[in-house]
Design a protein around this motif. Sequence first.
Motif, PDB file in Angstrom:
ATOM      1  N   GLN A  46      17.711  -3.002   9.439  1.00 23.26           N
ATOM      2  CA  GLN A  46      16.379  -3.488   9.081  1.00 23.26           C
ATOM      3  C   GLN A  46      16.408  -4.663   8.106  1.00 23.26           C
ATOM      4  O   GLN A  46      15.689  -5.645   8.316  1.00 23.26           O
ATOM      5  N   PRO A  47      17.235  -4.627   7.048  1.00 21.62           N
ATOM      6  CA  PRO A  47      17.229  -5.780   6.141  1.00 21.62           C
ATOM      7  C   PRO A  47      17.613  -7.105   6.826  1.00 21.62           C
ATOM      8  O   PRO A  47      17.129  -8.162   6.442  1.00 21.62           O
ATOM      9  N   GLU A  48      18.472  -7.032   7.829  1.00 21.21           N
ATOM     10  CA  GLU A  48      18.918  -8.246   8.510  1.00 21.21           C
ATOM     11  C   GLU A  48      17.936  -8.730   9.569  1.00 21.21           C
ATOM     12  O   GLU A  48      17.901  -9.919   9.870  1.00 21.21           O
ATOM     13  N   LYS A  49      17.136  -7.843  10.132  1.00 16.45           N
ATOM     14  CA  LYS A  49      16.290  -8.213  11.274  1.00 16.45           C
ATOM     15  C   LYS A  49      14.809  -8.333  10.956  1.00 16.45           C
ATOM     16  O   LYS A  49      14.068  -8.955  11.702  1.00 16.45           O
ATOM     17  N   VAL A  50      14.367  -7.754   9.838  1.00 15.62           N
ATOM     18  CA  VAL A  50      12.932  -7.655   9.595  1.00 15.62           C
ATOM     19  C   VAL A  50      12.260  -9.016   9.442  1.00 15.62           C
ATOM     20  O   VAL A  50      11.161  -9.228   9.968  1.00 15.62           O
ATOM     21  N   VAL A  51      12.882  -9.957   8.770  1.00 14.18           N
ATOM     22  CA  VAL A  51      12.271 -11.273   8.569  1.00 14.18           C
ATOM     23  C   VAL A  51      12.108 -11.991   9.903  1.00 14.18           C
ATOM     24  O   VAL A  51      11.041 -12.536  10.201  1.00 14.18           O
ATOM     25  N   GLU A  52      13.144 -11.975  10.709  1.00 14.06           N
ATOM     26  CA  GLU A  52      13.094 -12.614  12.027  1.00 14.06           C
ATOM     27  C   GLU A  52      11.991 -11.995  12.897  1.00 14.06           C
ATOM     28  O   GLU A  52      11.221 -12.707  13.536  1.00 14.06           O
ATOM     29  N   LEU A  53      11.907 -10.678  12.908  1.00 17.83           N
ATOM     30  CA  LEU A  53      10.881 -10.011  13.714  1.00 17.83           C
ATOM     31  C   LEU A  53       9.476 -10.303  13.199  1.00 17.83           C
ATOM     32  O   LEU A  53       8.545 -10.468  13.983  1.00 17.83           O
ATOM     33  N   LEU A  54       9.324 -10.382  11.892  1.00 20.04           N
ATOM     34  CA  LEU A  54       8.016 -10.683  11.306  1.00 20.04           C
ATOM     35  C   LEU A  54       7.616 -12.134  11.594  1.00 20.04           C
ATOM     36  O   LEU A  54       6.443 -12.421  11.831  1.00 20.04           O
ATOM     37  N   GLU A  55       8.583 -13.044  11.604  1.00 17.45           N
ATOM     38  CA  GLU A  55       8.285 -14.437  11.949  1.00 17.45           C
ATOM     39  C   GLU A  55       7.881 -14.564  13.415  1.00 17.45           C
ATOM     40  O   GLU A  55       7.010 -15.348  13.760  1.00 17.45           O
ATOM     41  N   LYS A  56       8.527 -13.776  14.277  1.00 18.12           N
ATOM     42  CA  LYS A  56       8.200 -13.769  15.709  1.00 18.12           C
ATOM     43  C   LYS A  56       6.839 -13.127  15.975  1.00 18.12           C
ATOM     44  O   LYS A  56       6.140 -13.518  16.907  1.00 18.12           O
ATOM     45  N   ASN A  57       6.486 -12.145  15.169  1.00 14.24           N
ATOM     46  CA  ASN A  57       5.257 -11.376  15.355  1.00 14.24           C
ATOM     47  C   ASN A  57       4.525 -11.274  14.012  1.00 14.24           C
ATOM     48  O   ASN A  57       4.596 -10.243  13.356  1.00 14.24           O
ATOM     49  N   PRO A  58       3.839 -12.347  13.599  1.00  9.72           N
ATOM     50  CA  PRO A  58       3.140 -12.294  12.311  1.00  9.72           C
ATOM     51  C   PRO A  58       2.184 -11.098  12.254  1.00  9.72           C
ATOM     52  O   PRO A  58       1.530 -10.760  13.239  1.00  9.72           O
ATOM     53  N   ALA A  59       2.157 -10.461  11.100  1.00  5.92           N
ATOM     54  CA  ALA A  59       1.335  -9.268  10.932  1.00  5.92           C
ATOM     55  C   ALA A  59       0.801  -9.230   9.504  1.00  5.92           C
ATOM     56  O   ALA A  59       1.294  -9.944   8.631  1.00  5.92           O
ATOM     57  N   ASP A  60      -0.198  -8.396   9.283  1.00  3.86           N
ATOM     58  CA  ASP A  60      -0.670  -8.196   7.912  1.00  3.86           C
ATOM     59  C   ASP A  60      -0.422  -6.767   7.441  1.00  3.86           C
ATOM     60  O   ASP A  60      -0.696  -6.433   6.295  1.00  3.86           O
ATOM     61  N   ILE A  61       0.132  -5.923   8.322  1.00  2.00           N
ATOM     62  CA  ILE A  61       0.565  -4.570   7.971  1.00  2.00           C
ATOM     63  C   ILE A  61       1.950  -4.378   8.595  1.00  2.00           C
ATOM     64  O   ILE A  61       2.153  -4.665   9.774  1.00  2.00           O
ATOM     65  N   LEU A  62       2.895  -3.882   7.793  1.00  2.00           N
ATOM     66  CA  LEU A  62       4.258  -3.667   8.270  1.00  2.00           C
ATOM     67  C   LEU A  62       4.710  -2.268   7.882  1.00  2.00           C
ATOM     68  O   LEU A  62       4.554  -1.865   6.731  1.00  2.00           O
ATOM     69  N   ILE A  63       5.263  -1.549   8.852  1.00  2.00           N
ATOM     70  CA  ILE A  63       5.832  -0.223   8.588  1.00  2.00           C
ATOM     71  C   ILE A  63       7.336  -0.297   8.821  1.00  2.00           C
ATOM     72  O   ILE A  63       7.783  -0.701   9.893  1.00  2.00           O
ATOM     73  N   LEU A  64       8.101   0.091   7.805  1.00  2.00           N
ATOM     74  CA  LEU A  64       9.560   0.216   7.915  1.00  2.00           C
ATOM     75  C   LEU A  64       9.885   1.690   7.716  1.00  2.00           C
ATOM     76  O   LEU A  64       9.711   2.215   6.619  1.00  2.00           O
ATOM     77  N   THR A  65      10.315   2.336   8.760  1.00  2.00           N
ATOM     78  CA  THR A  65      10.605   3.767   8.643  1.00  2.00           C
ATOM     79  C   THR A  65      11.804   4.119   9.507  1.00  2.00           C
ATOM     80  O   THR A  65      12.406   3.265  10.140  1.00  2.00           O
ATOM     81  N   GLY A  66      12.144   5.371   9.531  1.00  2.00           N
ATOM     82  CA  GLY A  66      13.299   5.857  10.273  1.00  2.00           C
ATOM     83  C   GLY A  66      13.658   7.227   9.749  1.00  2.00           C
ATOM     84  O   GLY A  66      12.793   8.091   9.636  1.00  2.00           O
ATOM     85  N   HIS A  67      14.909   7.398   9.388  1.00  2.00           N
ATOM     86  CA  HIS A  67      15.376   8.669   8.825  1.00  2.00           C
ATOM     87  C   HIS A  67      16.001   8.408   7.465  1.00  2.00           C
ATOM     88  O   HIS A  67      16.560   7.349   7.213  1.00  2.00           O
ATOM     89  N   ASP A  68      15.898   9.394   6.603  1.00  2.00           N
ATOM     90  CA  ASP A  68      16.477   9.307   5.268  1.00  2.00           C
ATOM     91  C   ASP A  68      16.731  10.723   4.794  1.00  2.00           C
ATOM     92  O   ASP A  68      16.484  11.686   5.520  1.00  2.00           O
ATOM     93  N   GLY A  69      17.200  10.879   3.605  1.00  2.00           N
ATOM     94  CA  GLY A  69      17.404  12.193   3.026  1.00  2.00           C
ATOM     95  C   GLY A  69      18.185  12.097   1.736  1.00  2.00           C
ATOM     96  O   GLY A  69      19.005  11.193   1.556  1.00  2.00           O
ATOM     97  N   PHE A  70      17.923  13.034   0.849  1.00  2.00           N
ATOM     98  CA  PHE A  70      18.671  13.148  -0.389  1.00  2.00           C
ATOM     99  C   PHE A  70      19.969  13.887  -0.056  1.00  2.00           C
ATOM    100  O   PHE A  70      19.949  14.936   0.588  1.00  2.00           O
ATOM    101  N   LEU A  71      21.096  13.333  -0.455  1.00  2.00           N
ATOM    102  CA  LEU A  71      22.394  13.887  -0.079  1.00  2.00           C
ATOM    103  C   LEU A  71      22.662  15.235  -0.751  1.00  2.00           C
ATOM    104  O   LEU A  71      22.325  15.441  -1.914  1.00  2.00           O
ATOM    105  N   LYS A  72      23.289  16.130   0.015  1.00  2.00           N
ATOM    106  CA  LYS A  72      23.649  17.448  -0.515  1.00  2.00           C
ATOM    107  C   LYS A  72      24.647  17.305  -1.660  1.00  2.00           C
ATOM    108  O   LYS A  72      25.422  16.362  -1.707  1.00  2.00           O
TER     109      LYS A  72
END
Length: 160
Positions: A15-41
């Motif tokens: 996401q950090p490498e692709k988000v700017v390019e995708l946002l430039e290709k598809n201008p938006a005023d709301i952006l959601i960055l999500t996926g999976h995460d978790g606090f490590l055991k």
Amino acid sequence: MNVEATGYWVSEEDQPEKVVELLEKNPADILILTGHDGFLKRKSDFSNLDNYRTSRYFVEAVKKIRRIIPSKDTLVIFAGACQSHYEAILKAGANFASSPMRALIHALDPVFVAEKVAHTPISEIIPLEELTADTITGAKGIGGIETKGRLRMAYPQSPY
């Protein structure tokens, strides 16, 4: 929900490498960055970004976007996933993030946040208590900062 949307599947790590390019290709005023995460055991320091599976990528992506679009009123960003480092994501520049109580969030929670942002007039600040009440997980999973809505109304309405 009557909100125009374009979606892309991008791994959290990319996401950090692709988000700017995708946002430039598809201008938006709301952006959601999500996926999976978790606090490590076997970790106990909730303030250490290294103790999370993917929070660092959400933080990096938000920072990259904010270098280009610094105004939180021009682009509204929701970032994070289950048990994400809420404070770090907000500090990076997101308007909304998960997860204040390191809770598992529902997959639709970011969608409900985007819907509320899209349907609130630009002249109004979104009531945070109302916003979290409209999600499945509530305030333990979703939070944010004062943010203006994105809806712009026109007058008069054309009959065509």
